[in-house]
Design a protein around this motif. Structure first.
Motif, PDB file in Angstrom:
ATOM      1  N   SER A 184       0.860  -1.180   0.000  1.00  0.00           N
ATOM      2  CA  SER A 184       0.000   0.000   0.000  1.00  0.00           C
ATOM      3  C   SER A 184       0.896   1.229   0.000  1.00  0.00           C
ATOM      4  O   SER A 184       2.114   1.134   0.208  1.00  0.00           O
ATOM      5  N   LEU A 185       0.309   2.394  -0.196  1.00  0.00           N
ATOM      6  CA  LEU A 185       1.091   3.621  -0.155  1.00  0.00           C
ATOM      7  C   LEU A 185       1.732   3.815   1.216  1.00  0.00           C
ATOM      8  O   LEU A 185       2.860   4.300   1.326  1.00  0.00           O
ATOM      9  N   ARG A 186       1.037   3.389   2.284  1.00  0.00           N
ATOM     10  CA  ARG A 186       1.596   3.557   3.627  1.00  0.00           C
ATOM     11  C   ARG A 186       2.819   2.686   3.848  1.00  0.00           C
ATOM     12  O   ARG A 186       3.673   3.016   4.680  1.00  0.00           O
ATOM     13  N   ASP A 187       2.925   1.592   3.114  1.00  0.00           N
ATOM     14  CA  ASP A 187       4.115   0.743   3.221  1.00  0.00           C
ATOM     15  C   ASP A 187       5.365   1.460   2.715  1.00  0.00           C
ATOM     16  O   ASP A 187       6.490   1.040   3.002  1.00  0.00           O
ATOM     17  N   LEU A 188       5.183   2.533   1.957  1.00  0.00           N
ATOM     18  CA  LEU A 188       6.319   3.283   1.422  1.00  0.00           C
ATOM     19  C   LEU A 188       6.827   4.336   2.407  1.00  0.00           C
ATOM     20  O   LEU A 188       7.875   4.938   2.163  1.00  0.00           O
ATOM     21  N   SER A 189       6.100   4.536   3.503  1.00  0.00           N
ATOM     22  CA  SER A 189       6.469   5.563   4.474  1.00  0.00           C
ATOM     23  C   SER A 189       7.890   5.336   5.001  1.00  0.00           C
ATOM     24  O   SER A 189       8.249   4.222   5.412  1.00  0.00           O
ATOM     25  N   GLY A 190       8.681   6.403   4.965  1.00  0.00           N
ATOM     26  CA  GLY A 190      10.048   6.340   5.464  1.00  0.00           C
ATOM     27  C   GLY A 190      11.048   5.723   4.504  1.00  0.00           C
ATOM     28  O   GLY A 190      12.260   5.738   4.769  1.00  0.00           O
ATOM     29  N   GLN A 191      10.580   5.175   3.383  1.00  0.00           N
ATOM     30  CA  GLN A 191      11.484   4.556   2.413  1.00  0.00           C
ATOM     31  C   GLN A 191      12.169   5.630   1.563  1.00  0.00           C
ATOM     32  O   GLN A 191      11.616   6.718   1.332  1.00  0.00           O
ATOM     33  N   SER A 192      13.355   5.323   1.092  1.00  0.00           N
ATOM     34  CA  SER A 192      14.041   6.204   0.149  1.00  0.00           C
ATOM     35  C   SER A 192      13.444   5.959  -1.241  1.00  0.00           C
ATOM     36  O   SER A 192      13.659   4.896  -1.837  1.00  0.00           O
ATOM     37  N   LEU A 193      12.661   6.916  -1.721  1.00  0.00           N
ATOM     38  CA  LEU A 193      11.924   6.748  -2.971  1.00  0.00           C
ATOM     39  C   LEU A 193      12.595   7.526  -4.088  1.00  0.00           C
ATOM     40  O   LEU A 193      12.791   8.741  -3.985  1.00  0.00           O
ATOM     41  N   ILE A 194      12.959   6.829  -5.140  1.00  0.00           N
ATOM     42  CA  ILE A 194      13.498   7.493  -6.328  1.00  0.00           C
ATOM     43  C   ILE A 194      12.347   8.243  -6.991  1.00  0.00           C
ATOM     44  O   ILE A 194      11.333   7.647  -7.355  1.00  0.00           O
ATOM     45  N   LYS A 195      12.504   9.549  -7.143  1.00  0.00           N
ATOM     46  CA  LYS A 195      11.408  10.391  -7.609  1.00  0.00           C
ATOM     47  C   LYS A 195      11.545  10.693  -9.096  1.00  0.00           C
ATOM     48  O   LYS A 195      12.646  10.705  -9.643  1.00  0.00           O
ATOM     49  N   PHE A 196      10.409  10.948  -9.700  1.00  0.00           N
ATOM     50  CA  PHE A 196      10.382  11.379 -11.097  1.00  0.00           C
ATOM     51  C   PHE A 196      10.224  12.889 -11.136  1.00  0.00           C
ATOM     52  O   PHE A 196       9.542  13.479 -10.304  1.00  0.00           O
ATOM     53  N   ASP A 197      10.850  13.493 -12.129  1.00  0.00           N
ATOM     54  CA  ASP A 197      10.788  14.941 -12.283  1.00  0.00           C
ATOM     55  C   ASP A 197       9.334  15.404 -12.434  1.00  0.00           C
ATOM     56  O   ASP A 197       8.492  14.677 -12.983  1.00  0.00           O
ATOM     57  N   GLN A 198       9.045  16.616 -11.963  1.00  0.00           N
ATOM     58  CA  GLN A 198       7.689  17.148 -12.027  1.00  0.00           C
ATOM     59  C   GLN A 198       7.192  17.356 -13.456  1.00  0.00           C
ATOM     60  O   GLN A 198       5.996  17.517 -13.687  1.00  0.00           O
ATOM     61  N   SER A 199       8.097  17.366 -14.430  1.00  0.00           N
ATOM     62  CA  SER A 199       7.678  17.505 -15.824  1.00  0.00           C
ATOM     63  C   SER A 199       7.078  16.212 -16.370  1.00  0.00           C
ATOM     64  O   SER A 199       6.521  16.200 -17.466  1.00  0.00           O
ATOM     65  N   THR A 200       7.194  15.117 -15.619  1.00  0.00           N
ATOM     66  CA  THR A 200       6.691  13.812 -16.068  1.00  0.00           C
ATOM     67  C   THR A 200       5.376  13.491 -15.373  1.00  0.00           C
ATOM     68  O   THR A 200       5.105  13.962 -14.264  1.00  0.00           O
ATOM     69  N   ILE A 201       4.552  12.676 -16.039  1.00  0.00           N
ATOM     70  CA  ILE A 201       3.291  12.252 -15.440  1.00  0.00           C
ATOM     71  C   ILE A 201       3.549  11.403 -14.205  1.00  0.00           C
ATOM     72  O   ILE A 201       2.796  11.462 -13.227  1.00  0.00           O
ATOM     73  N   GLN A 202       4.655  10.624 -14.205  1.00  0.00           N
ATOM     74  CA  GLN A 202       4.968   9.803 -13.039  1.00  0.00           C
ATOM     75  C   GLN A 202       5.245  10.668 -11.814  1.00  0.00           C
ATOM     76  O   GLN A 202       4.777  10.361 -10.703  1.00  0.00           O
ATOM     77  N   GLY A 203       6.006  11.742 -12.024  1.00  0.00           N
ATOM     78  CA  GLY A 203       6.340  12.616 -10.901  1.00  0.00           C
ATOM     79  C   GLY A 203       5.116  13.296 -10.326  1.00  0.00           C
ATOM     80  O   GLY A 203       4.911  13.325  -9.104  1.00  0.00           O
ATOM     81  N   ARG A 204       4.278  13.850 -11.187  1.00  0.00           N
ATOM     82  CA  ARG A 204       3.076  14.535 -10.711  1.00  0.00           C
ATOM     83  C   ARG A 204       2.103  13.572 -10.048  1.00  0.00           C
ATOM     84  O   ARG A 204       1.480  13.891  -9.031  1.00  0.00           O
ATOM     85  N   THR A 205       1.976  12.381 -10.617  1.00  0.00           N
ATOM     86  CA  THR A 205       1.041  11.402 -10.071  1.00  0.00           C
ATOM     87  C   THR A 205       1.451  10.948  -8.674  1.00  0.00           C
ATOM     88  O   THR A 205       0.633  10.931  -7.742  1.00  0.00           O
ATOM     89  N   MET A 206       2.726  10.567  -8.503  1.00  0.00           N
ATOM     90  CA  MET A 206       3.163  10.065  -7.202  1.00  0.00           C
ATOM     91  C   MET A 206       3.100  11.139  -6.133  1.00  0.00           C
ATOM     92  O   MET A 206       2.718  10.861  -4.986  1.00  0.00           O
ATOM     93  N   ASP A 207       3.452  12.366  -6.458  1.00  0.00           N
ATOM     94  CA  ASP A 207       3.364  13.441  -5.474  1.00  0.00           C
ATOM     95  C   ASP A 207       1.924  13.607  -4.998  1.00  0.00           C
ATOM     96  O   ASP A 207       1.659  13.785  -3.802  1.00  0.00           O
ATOM     97  N   THR A 208       0.979  13.544  -5.946  1.00  0.00           N
ATOM     98  CA  THR A 208      -0.437  13.688  -5.589  1.00  0.00           C
ATOM     99  C   THR A 208      -0.908  12.525  -4.729  1.00  0.00           C
ATOM    100  O   THR A 208      -1.578  12.721  -3.700  1.00  0.00           O
ATOM    101  N   LEU A 209      -0.558  11.296  -5.128  1.00  0.00           N
ATOM    102  CA  LEU A 209      -1.007  10.116  -4.378  1.00  0.00           C
ATOM    103  C   LEU A 209      -0.443  10.105  -2.963  1.00  0.00           C
ATOM    104  O   LEU A 209      -1.163   9.806  -1.994  1.00  0.00           O
ATOM    105  N   LEU A 210       0.836  10.417  -2.815  1.00  0.00           N
ATOM    106  CA  LEU A 210       1.457  10.421  -1.481  1.00  0.00           C
ATOM    107  C   LEU A 210       0.870  11.519  -0.601  1.00  0.00           C
ATOM    108  O   LEU A 210       0.623  11.314   0.588  1.00  0.00           O
TER     109      LEU A 210
END
Length: 300
Positions: A182-208
């Protein structure tokens, strides 16, 4: 002078006789003779003269034949183009796609298209969405397959499928003890982020943010495969789409489904100014078939 009259007149000129024209056109000689008489009557110009048992074209007939020959050359060109619409002969198709789709489904689609239309010249380019959109807008590409739906009034999109989210973790990571995350399982993990110019970056920021989950920020990337390379190197974990996961199966990575209702739309994209060609429609059919199989094979 209609097309049928042109056809019969041309056949007589080519064969030099009524009988020869009848054989060429697979009709009776009297039918050819009647049509030629009617043509001469309607034009009020003699086209053929009797000479012994045969006929001889007049000078007027020779002048008319030169024009008819030009028209038939154009007709043959049209027929050739019409045939190429199905076979792809002498035609080209440039496909552009986003990295995730380009590394998983699209290569298989292109291979199948090449077998179905061997005469078609195919070019495939994997491009960032911004460049992909520009190529379609400027008619430099015929169609695109992208992991999102580009929002531009001059582009048309057709949904091909939806890709789920998966979490890529290195082999032996503590999270591999879970079957799903689940998203909560990611809490505290070192997450490789996607740049805000990408759909992946915007999506994950919103979901988290919506889930109230805080993660440690790892390196930032623009392309999923680069993110997976960082996961292998131990720089953190990454959330990617299942198409990317399907193209990166190896012993160094484990992909765990992420329990989230979000799905990345995978779309066929083309310019509104140009309707999909027969080859483009065939690409759509093949892409749906390949995506159905790939997406169905991934863990729910």
């Amino acid at each position: 002078m209609n097309l049928r009259q042109m056809e019969v007149f041309r056949a007589v000129m080519l064969t030099g006789s009524i009988g020869g024209a009848a054989q060429l056109l697979h009709v009776s000689a009297p039918a050819v003779s009647r049509l030629i008489k009617h043509l001469q009557s309607s034009l009020d110009v003699p086209l053929f003269e009797r000479q012994g048992t045969g006929i001889l074209p007049t000078q007027d007939a020779r002048v008319l034949y030169e024009e008819v020959r030009k028209i038939y050359g154009g007709i043959e060109t049209v027929l050739g183009v019409a045939k190429s619409l199905k076979t792809g002969e002498g035609r080209s198709l440039r496909i552009v796609c986003s990295p995730s789709a380009g590394l998983a489904a699209v290569p298989e689609v292109v291979a199948m298209l090449g077998r179905d239309k061997p005469a078609l010249s195919i070019t495939l380019d994997v491009l960032p969405l911004r460049v992909l959109t520009q190529e379609l807008l400027t008619h430099q590409a015929d169609l695109g397959i992208a992991l999102i739906e580009p929002e531009h009034p001059s582009l048309r999109t057709r949904l091909l499928g939806r890709a789920r989210l998966v979490v890529a973790v290195p082999a032996g990571h503590l999270l591999t003890s879970r079957s799903t995350l689940s998203l909560r399982d990611l809490s505290g993990q070192s997450l490789i982020k996607f740049d805000q110019s990408t759909i992946q970056g915007r999506t994950m920021d919103t979901l988290l943010q919506e889930a109230g989950v805080e993660v440690r920020s790892g390196p930032t990337v623009r392309i999923a495969r680069v993110g997976l390379a960082l996961v292998r190197a131990g720089a953190g974990i990454a959330v990617v789409d299942e198409l990317t996961a399907a193209s990166e199966r190896d012993a160094t990575l484990t992909f765990l489904p992420l329990r989230s209702p979000f799905r990345y739309p995978i779309s066929l994209v083309w310019n509104r100014d140009r309707p999909l060609s027969a080859a483009g429609q065939h690409v759509e059919l093949l892409a749906r078939k390949v995506l159905r199989r790939i997406l169905a094979a991934q863990p729910a």
